[in-house]
Structure formats: structure tokens, C-alpha cells
Motif scaffolding. Sequence first.
Motif, PDB file in Angstrom:
ATOM      1  N   ASN A 111       0.762  -1.238  -0.092  1.00  9.75           N
ATOM      2  CA  ASN A 111       0.176  -0.091   0.149  1.00  9.75           C
ATOM      3  C   ASN A 111       0.763   1.356   0.035  1.00  9.75           C
ATOM      4  O   ASN A 111       0.505   2.333  -0.365  1.00  9.75           O
ATOM      5  CB  ASN A 111      -0.842  -0.026   1.113  1.00  9.75           C
ATOM      6  CG  ASN A 111      -2.174   0.586   1.083  1.00  9.75           C
ATOM      7  OD1 ASN A 111      -2.995   0.242   0.374  1.00  9.75           O
ATOM      8  ND2 ASN A 111      -2.332   1.949   1.548  1.00  9.75           N
ATOM      9  N   GLY A 141       3.642   1.669  -1.454  1.00 12.66           N
ATOM     10  CA  GLY A 141       3.991   2.102  -3.056  1.00 12.66           C
ATOM     11  C   GLY A 141       5.615   1.761  -3.032  1.00 12.66           C
ATOM     12  O   GLY A 141       6.245   2.538  -4.002  1.00 12.66           O
ATOM     13  N   ALA A 172       8.944  -0.689 -10.601  1.00 11.37           N
ATOM     14  CA  ALA A 172       8.579   0.372  -9.771  1.00 11.37           C
ATOM     15  C   ALA A 172       6.944   0.495 -10.026  1.00 11.37           C
ATOM     16  O   ALA A 172       6.196   1.179  -9.271  1.00 11.37           O
ATOM     17  CB  ALA A 172       9.234   1.671  -9.941  1.00 11.37           C
ATOM     18  N   TRP A 173       6.402   0.041 -11.199  1.00 16.29           N
ATOM     19  CA  TRP A 173       4.987   0.511 -11.444  1.00 16.29           C
ATOM     20  C   TRP A 173       4.156  -0.853 -10.947  1.00 16.29           C
ATOM     21  O   TRP A 173       3.692  -1.748 -11.858  1.00 16.29           O
ATOM     22  CB  TRP A 173       4.995   0.466 -12.946  1.00 16.29           C
ATOM     23  CG  TRP A 173       5.794   1.714 -13.346  1.00 16.29           C
ATOM     24  CD1 TRP A 173       6.370   2.876 -12.667  1.00 16.29           C
ATOM     25  CD2 TRP A 173       6.084   2.152 -14.769  1.00 16.29           C
ATOM     26  NE1 TRP A 173       7.016   3.624 -13.233  1.00 16.29           N
ATOM     27  CE2 TRP A 173       6.874   3.231 -14.697  1.00 16.29           C
ATOM     28  CE3 TRP A 173       5.599   1.891 -15.916  1.00 16.29           C
ATOM     29  CZ2 TRP A 173       7.002   4.069 -15.800  1.00 16.29           C
ATOM     30  CZ3 TRP A 173       5.974   2.315 -17.089  1.00 16.29           C
ATOM     31  CH2 TRP A 173       6.913   3.595 -16.986  1.00 16.29           C
ATOM     32  N   ALA A 174       4.146  -1.196  -9.915  1.00 17.70           N
ATOM     33  CA  ALA A 174       3.111  -2.302  -9.169  1.00 17.70           C
ATOM     34  C   ALA A 174       2.258  -1.520  -8.302  1.00 17.70           C
ATOM     35  O   ALA A 174       2.834  -0.564  -7.506  1.00 17.70           O
ATOM     36  CB  ALA A 174       3.783  -3.157  -8.487  1.00 17.70           C
ATOM     37  N   CYS A 175       1.034  -2.101  -8.039  1.00 18.78           N
ATOM     38  CA  CYS A 175       0.086  -1.231  -7.060  1.00 18.78           C
ATOM     39  C   CYS A 175      -0.875  -2.293  -6.680  1.00 18.78           C
ATOM     40  O   CYS A 175      -1.113  -3.276  -7.117  1.00 18.78           O
ATOM     41  CB  CYS A 175      -0.485  -0.306  -8.104  1.00 18.78           C
ATOM     42  SG  CYS A 175      -1.463   1.045  -7.337  1.00 18.78           S
ATOM     43  N   VAL A 176      -1.440  -1.857  -5.714  1.00 24.90           N
ATOM     44  CA  VAL A 176      -2.795  -2.565  -5.075  1.00 24.90           C
ATOM     45  C   VAL A 176      -4.026  -2.513  -6.139  1.00 24.90           C
ATOM     46  O   VAL A 176      -4.102  -1.124  -6.379  1.00 24.90           O
ATOM     47  CB  VAL A 176      -3.136  -2.334  -3.496  1.00 24.90           C
ATOM     48  CG1 VAL A 176      -4.432  -3.072  -3.266  1.00 24.90           C
ATOM     49  CG2 VAL A 176      -1.906  -2.573  -2.812  1.00 24.90           C
ATOM     50  N   LEU A 177      -4.762  -3.325  -6.440  1.00 25.42           N
ATOM     51  CA  LEU A 177      -6.044  -3.218  -7.073  1.00 25.42           C
ATOM     52  C   LEU A 177      -7.214  -3.492  -6.519  1.00 25.42           C
ATOM     53  O   LEU A 177      -8.241  -2.891  -6.517  1.00 25.42           O
ATOM     54  CB  LEU A 177      -5.958  -4.141  -8.327  1.00 25.42           C
ATOM     55  CG  LEU A 177      -6.970  -3.939  -9.309  1.00 25.42           C
ATOM     56  CD1 LEU A 177      -7.211  -2.711 -10.073  1.00 25.42           C
ATOM     57  CD2 LEU A 177      -6.890  -4.977 -10.461  1.00 25.42           C
ATOM     58  N   THR A 190      -1.566  -4.892  -9.524  1.00 21.23           N
ATOM     59  CA  THR A 190      -1.253  -4.786 -10.905  1.00 21.23           C
ATOM     60  C   THR A 190       0.048  -4.781 -11.026  1.00 21.23           C
ATOM     61  O   THR A 190       0.999  -4.104 -10.216  1.00 21.23           O
ATOM     62  CB  THR A 190      -1.988  -3.461 -11.466  1.00 21.23           C
ATOM     63  OG1 THR A 190      -1.581  -2.396 -10.532  1.00 21.23           O
ATOM     64  CG2 THR A 190      -3.463  -3.378 -11.664  1.00 21.23           C
ATOM     65  N   VAL A 194       3.175  -3.635 -14.308  1.00 20.71           N
ATOM     66  CA  VAL A 194       3.524  -3.243 -15.675  1.00 20.71           C
ATOM     67  C   VAL A 194       4.720  -3.909 -15.959  1.00 20.71           C
ATOM     68  O   VAL A 194       5.879  -3.986 -15.289  1.00 20.71           O
ATOM     69  CB  VAL A 194       3.669  -1.641 -15.847  1.00 20.71           C
ATOM     70  CG1 VAL A 194       4.049  -1.404 -17.348  1.00 20.71           C
ATOM     71  CG2 VAL A 194       2.409  -0.921 -15.477  1.00 20.71           C
ATOM     72  N   LEU A 208       0.048  -4.206 -18.839  1.00 15.35           N
ATOM     73  CA  LEU A 208      -0.549  -4.299 -17.519  1.00 15.35           C
ATOM     74  C   LEU A 208      -1.112  -5.400 -17.178  1.00 15.35           C
ATOM     75  O   LEU A 208      -1.973  -6.114 -17.847  1.00 15.35           O
ATOM     76  CB  LEU A 208      -1.756  -3.095 -17.526  1.00 15.35           C
ATOM     77  CG  LEU A 208      -2.395  -2.999 -16.197  1.00 15.35           C
ATOM     78  CD1 LEU A 208      -1.255  -2.343 -14.870  1.00 15.35           C
ATOM     79  CD2 LEU A 208      -3.661  -2.178 -16.345  1.00 15.35           C
ATOM     80  N   ILE A 233      -2.582  -8.084 -14.193  1.00 15.40           N
ATOM     81  CA  ILE A 233      -3.338  -8.325 -13.078  1.00 15.40           C
ATOM     82  C   ILE A 233      -2.971  -9.572 -12.314  1.00 15.40           C
ATOM     83  O   ILE A 233      -3.048 -10.705 -13.022  1.00 15.40           O
ATOM     84  CB  ILE A 233      -4.846  -8.046 -13.319  1.00 15.40           C
ATOM     85  CG1 ILE A 233      -5.056  -6.627 -13.835  1.00 15.40           C
ATOM     86  CG2 ILE A 233      -5.543  -8.339 -12.013  1.00 15.40           C
ATOM     87  CD1 ILE A 233      -6.445  -6.343 -14.233  1.00 15.40           C
TER      88      ILE A 233
END
Lengths: 190, 190
Positions: free
Chosen positions: A18, A20, A39-44, A53, A55, A141, A143
Amino acid sequence: MPEHITPVPLDKSYRLLNHGPTVLVSAAHGGVSNVMAAAWACVLDYGQSPKVTVVLDKATYTRELLMASGEFALQLPTQAMVSLTVGVGSDSAKEVPDKLVKHGVQLFTVPGSGVPLVAGCVGWLVCKWVPEPHNEQTYDLFIGEVVSAWADKRVFRDGRWHFESAPDELRTIHHVAGGQFYATGESVQA
Amino acid sequence: MPEHITPVPLDKSYRLLNHGPTVLVSAAHGGVSNVMAAAWACVLDYGQSPKVTVVLDKATYTRELLMASGEFALQLPTQAMVSLTVGVGSDSAKEVPDKLVKHGVQLFTVPGSGVPLVAGCVGWLVCKWVPEPHNEQTYDLFIGEVVSAWADKRVFRDGRWHFESAPDELRTIHHVAGGQFYATGESVQA
């Protein structure tokens, strides 16, 4: 299994990501493992079916392994692992076949999954790929649904981070550009 | 326009979000503005057509304003703004119509856009909505193309962050859960 590792309940697993941090992405297929940085990972989503998610460029070998095996992991490297993180993020296994050895990456697995996990990290999210061809083709992207989560209990326990009471080298990191990161800093309560 | 604000070239704009801070999401339509908080925002692409993702629950009013107007902004609140961030993230404009006043949110606009931006933040990404109905319905996942970017030059200039030489209260923040954040910490170079 590394010392200090403990399972994290699924409904708390989003708290690993969460804030980041930059992650390492790992996958394996046919006896071949790979690890890259993202670096481009995130909670969905959170709750009992947490999702993430990430990239993944079409040129990456990890993307191929993920799509062949249907699973992958996101894991959180530490301040002590910035060189490893930049190393596995810069070298491609397509050109540097021994990149994991070159950058000192040690792998392990957890019960219930064959996904290779990177030792020395402080949080691990084992994920099942949720195919979304349009997103993958158009945006790179991906998931994943989190199927198990793990943490280093020196810094994450009782559903929250405890960076304050551990050595700074165990803090997570946040990439900006060109190998420059910010460590996760001081706790601030609203 | 606030003092200290400076444009950020589009090809450097991803660096505002790359370290994974919590953001405020703003949008306006028909003379009504709203602002919410989101920890689940991420870079999707960089270069000359930079893109971002952000997860917006169907219950949020900001989502409605975004879809009605076709534009929105992500912006980075600071350590000095944790209470404001939790406030606009907890109250819904549907139940608290004066939530922006209640939480001391001051808005401004930049040339070329009508999207309301939140004063006191240190980075702003003005975005054009890229409609993806399947993602929005299934995952509450929205995509935006960054059309202009701005930063507080006390902490972001020459394409990189300079938190070290500014007061800590200007550091960006990373939400974990329950109003607990981590400030962006020390710079670490690989």
C-alpha cells in the motif's frame, strides 16, 4: 524458508504494497526462474480476494515465464538490496543468462506454490495471473490475485509495518529514476 | 497559481509518481469540484504520452465528476497535509457536501485546463481520461494520459526530487492503513 518469515493473512496483504515500494517480480517455468525489478506495481483490490497490478514490458523474460506458468510473485527489496534491484532491473536474462547468479539472487519457495521468491526481501505476494489480453497488449498491464502473502516479522507483524524498531537496512525502497531511490521514512499518523 | 509552482516536462512527469506516494484525486463538472484520497495510483507509461492508473470506487463522487468531464488530476500531498488527506479520503461529498471547506482544501487551476488542483501539494499531474469500460466496471481501474505536470520547485526541479534540502513537512507521504503513513525517507543511490 528464510529465518524470520511469517505468513500474512490475505485480508492484510495489501498493506505490504500500500505504501508504494518498488518490487521485484519473479516467475518460473520449465525449471527456469527469473527476477526483474518494477516500480510500477500497485494494489488493485483488498479483502479476501486481494489483487495487484504490475507493468511488464513485452521485452522481459519474466513476462514470458509468467504467461507460461500462470503465476508470479511481487516482493519488496530492502535498502540493503538497492544494487541487486538495479542489477536485475537492468540486465535481461535474454542477454545475461546467469543474471541471478551475477547479482547474488537467492531463491526459495513457500508451501503451496512453485513460484521462486527472492531471499532478503521483507514482503512477498504470491499471485495467480488474471489474464486480461487487452490490458497486456495495449498497456503491458498485468493483474494478479494474491493467493498467499509472507513477511519478515522483524519489520511486518500484527498486520502493520514496524520499520522504526528494526535496522534501517531493512526498510523498503521507492525508485525515482537512474538508480536513485528513497527509503521508506518516518511514520506519520493523521 | 501558488508560489513556487513550476511546469514539469511531460517526459519527466512519471518521476513525480514513480516512488509510489499516496495521491489526492480531483475532478470537476458543472461548476462542482471534488477531491478524494487514493493510495492505489501508479505510473502506467512514460515518454511523451505518459499515463497513470488509479483505482476509484463506484461510490465516489469524484469518479462521477471524472466520467462527466473527461479529465482529472492526481496530486501529491505532503507530510503537513496528512489530516487533510485522511479527511477528504474519509468523508464523501455525497454525505458531507461541504467536505472541501471542512478540511481546508484550497483549489486553483493551471493554464490549459479546468481541472481543480489542490494547493499545498508538491506535484500535480493533469490527466485526460482514457475510457476503458471493462477495467472501470470490473476493477474500478481508471487510466489517464498526463497532459501537463507541475511541481513545487522547492522539492522537485531539474527532473528530480530534492527532499533533502527542504523542510520535512514538504515530504510526500505513503499510506499504509488507518491514517498511518510513512513519509518519503532518505535518498539511497545504487
